[in-house]
Design a protein around this motif. Structure first.
Motif, PDB file in Angstrom:
ATOM      1  N   GLU A 139      35.267  35.146  31.918  1.00 56.65           N
ATOM      2  CA  GLU A 139      35.785  37.031  31.280  1.00 56.65           C
ATOM      3  C   GLU A 139      35.506  37.924  30.680  1.00 56.65           C
ATOM      4  O   GLU A 139      35.103  38.936  30.913  1.00 56.65           O
ATOM      5  CB  GLU A 139      37.031  36.192  30.571  1.00 56.65           C
ATOM      6  CG  GLU A 139      38.378  35.388  31.109  1.00 56.65           C
ATOM      7  CD  GLU A 139      39.145  35.999  31.473  1.00 56.65           C
ATOM      8  OE1 GLU A 139      39.426  37.439  31.320  1.00 56.65           O
ATOM      9  OE2 GLU A 139      39.742  35.868  32.704  1.00 56.65           O
ATOM     10  N   ALA A 140      34.531  37.285  29.586  1.00 56.69           N
ATOM     11  CA  ALA A 140      33.426  38.027  29.700  1.00 56.69           C
ATOM     12  C   ALA A 140      32.885  39.099  30.418  1.00 56.69           C
ATOM     13  O   ALA A 140      32.269  40.069  30.540  1.00 56.69           O
ATOM     14  CB  ALA A 140      32.041  37.523  28.320  1.00 56.69           C
ATOM     15  N   LEU A 141      32.012  38.276  31.637  1.00 54.81           N
ATOM     16  CA  LEU A 141      31.772  39.033  32.271  1.00 54.81           C
ATOM     17  C   LEU A 141      32.066  40.098  33.288  1.00 54.81           C
ATOM     18  O   LEU A 141      31.844  40.845  34.025  1.00 54.81           O
ATOM     19  CB  LEU A 141      30.914  38.004  33.761  1.00 54.81           C
ATOM     20  CG  LEU A 141      29.660  36.695  32.843  1.00 54.81           C
ATOM     21  CD1 LEU A 141      29.210  36.207  34.578  1.00 54.81           C
ATOM     22  CD2 LEU A 141      27.771  38.033  33.081  1.00 54.81           C
ATOM     23  N   LYS A 142      34.047  39.635  33.465  1.00 52.29           N
ATOM     24  CA  LYS A 142      34.740  40.255  34.329  1.00 52.29           C
ATOM     25  C   LYS A 142      34.610  41.736  33.288  1.00 52.29           C
ATOM     26  O   LYS A 142      34.849  42.873  34.108  1.00 52.29           O
ATOM     27  CB  LYS A 142      35.841  40.076  34.066  1.00 52.29           C
ATOM     28  CG  LYS A 142      36.044  38.615  35.722  1.00 52.29           C
ATOM     29  CD  LYS A 142      37.237  37.737  35.862  1.00 52.29           C
ATOM     30  CE  LYS A 142      37.197  37.514  36.815  1.00 52.29           C
ATOM     31  NZ  LYS A 142      39.051  36.727  36.696  1.00 52.29           N
ATOM     32  N   GLU A 143      34.515  41.438  31.873  1.00 57.25           N
ATOM     33  CA  GLU A 143      34.803  42.759  31.174  1.00 57.25           C
ATOM     34  C   GLU A 143      34.118  42.881  30.934  1.00 57.25           C
ATOM     35  O   GLU A 143      33.465  44.776  31.506  1.00 57.25           O
ATOM     36  CB  GLU A 143      34.865  42.031  29.381  1.00 57.25           C
ATOM     37  CG  GLU A 143      35.470  42.954  28.411  1.00 57.25           C
ATOM     38  CD  GLU A 143      36.505  43.581  28.903  1.00 57.25           C
ATOM     39  OE1 GLU A 143      36.864  44.888  28.510  1.00 57.25           O
ATOM     40  OE2 GLU A 143      37.334  43.176  29.186  1.00 57.25           O
ATOM     41  N   VAL A 144      32.372  42.830  31.221  1.00 62.03           N
ATOM     42  CA  VAL A 144      30.944  43.348  31.300  1.00 62.03           C
ATOM     43  C   VAL A 144      31.279  44.787  32.813  1.00 62.03           C
ATOM     44  O   VAL A 144      30.483  45.881  32.445  1.00 62.03           O
ATOM     45  CB  VAL A 144      29.530  43.036  31.267  1.00 62.03           C
ATOM     46  CG1 VAL A 144      28.492  43.599  31.745  1.00 62.03           C
ATOM     47  CG2 VAL A 144      29.923  42.294  30.111  1.00 62.03           C
ATOM     48  N   ILE A 145      31.904  43.552  33.769  1.00 62.42           N
ATOM     49  CA  ILE A 145      32.046  44.613  34.802  1.00 62.42           C
ATOM     50  C   ILE A 145      32.810  45.830  34.801  1.00 62.42           C
ATOM     51  O   ILE A 145      32.545  46.609  35.907  1.00 62.42           O
ATOM     52  CB  ILE A 145      31.888  43.327  36.131  1.00 62.42           C
ATOM     53  CG1 ILE A 145      30.223  42.463  36.483  1.00 62.42           C
ATOM     54  CG2 ILE A 145      32.434  44.101  37.320  1.00 62.42           C
ATOM     55  CD1 ILE A 145      30.397  41.720  37.347  1.00 62.42           C
ATOM     56  N   ARG A 146      33.939  45.224  34.709  1.00 62.12           N
ATOM     57  CA  ARG A 146      34.598  46.727  34.650  1.00 62.12           C
ATOM     58  C   ARG A 146      34.103  47.534  33.519  1.00 62.12           C
ATOM     59  O   ARG A 146      34.094  49.069  33.546  1.00 62.12           O
ATOM     60  CB  ARG A 146      35.918  45.897  33.450  1.00 62.12           C
ATOM     61  CG  ARG A 146      37.587  46.904  33.941  1.00 62.12           C
ATOM     62  CD  ARG A 146      37.948  46.238  33.676  1.00 62.12           C
ATOM     63  NE  ARG A 146      37.799  44.577  32.547  1.00 62.12           N
ATOM     64  CZ  ARG A 146      38.202  43.834  33.286  1.00 62.12           C
ATOM     65  NH1 ARG A 146      39.427  43.421  34.327  1.00 62.12           N
ATOM     66  NH2 ARG A 146      38.183  42.469  32.159  1.00 62.12           N
ATOM     67  N   ASP A 147      33.924  47.086  32.551  1.00 60.75           N
ATOM     68  CA  ASP A 147      33.406  48.375  31.790  1.00 60.75           C
ATOM     69  C   ASP A 147      31.786  48.749  32.305  1.00 60.75           C
ATOM     70  O   ASP A 147      31.876  50.891  32.203  1.00 60.75           O
ATOM     71  CB  ASP A 147      32.279  47.499  30.271  1.00 60.75           C
ATOM     72  CG  ASP A 147      33.476  47.051  29.065  1.00 60.75           C
ATOM     73  OD1 ASP A 147      34.707  47.723  29.383  1.00 60.75           O
ATOM     74  OD2 ASP A 147      33.247  47.127  27.915  1.00 60.75           O
TER      75      ASP A 147
END
Length: 108
Positions: free
Chosen positions: A38-46
Motif C-alpha cells: 500500500e505504501a509503495l502504491k501511494e508513493v507511485i501514485r504521488d
C-alpha cells in the motif's frame, strides 16, 4: 506421575505457544507485506501525479512558446513579402533612372 503430567502439560503449553507464535508471525508478515504494498502504491501514485503535473506544466509552456513562434514566423513572412516588394520597386526605379540617364547621355 505428577512430574510426568506436569512435563506433558508444559510440552502441550509450549506447542500451543509455538502454534500461537507461528500464527502471529505469519499474520504480522502478511500485514507487513500488505502495508508495504500500500505504501509503495501511494508513493507511485504521488510520483505519477507529480510527473503529470510537471510535464503538464512543461507542455503548457511549450505550447505557448510554439504559438509565439508561429506568430513571429507569420510576421516575419509578412515583413519579407513587404521587403521583396520594396526591392522590386527599387529595382524598377533604378532601371527607369538608368534608362533616363542613358537617354539623357544620348541626347547630350
Amino acid at each position: 506421575t505428577q512430574l510426568k503430567l506436569m512435563r506433558q502439560e508444559q510440552v502441550d503449553e509450549l506447542r500451543s505457544l509455538r502454534t500461537s507464535f507461528e500464527t502471529f508471525s505469519q499474520k504480522m508478515a502478511e500485514d507487513g507485506s500488505k502495508a508495504l504494498i500500500e505504501a509503495l502504491k501511494e508513493v507511485i501514485r504521488d510520483f505519477n501525479t507529480q510527473i503529470n503535473e510537471q510535464f503538464g506544466e512543461n507542455f503548457k509552456h511549450l505550447n505557448a512558446s510554439v504559438e509565439k513562434l508561429v506568430i513571429w514566423q507569420q510576421q516575419y513572412k509578412e515583413e519579407l513579402d513587404k521587403l521583396q516588394l520594396m526591392q522590386k520597386s527599387s529595382a524598377e526605379d533604378l532601371n527607369n533612372a538608368a534608362s533616363g540617364l542613358s537617354l539623357f547621355i544620348d541626347r547630350a
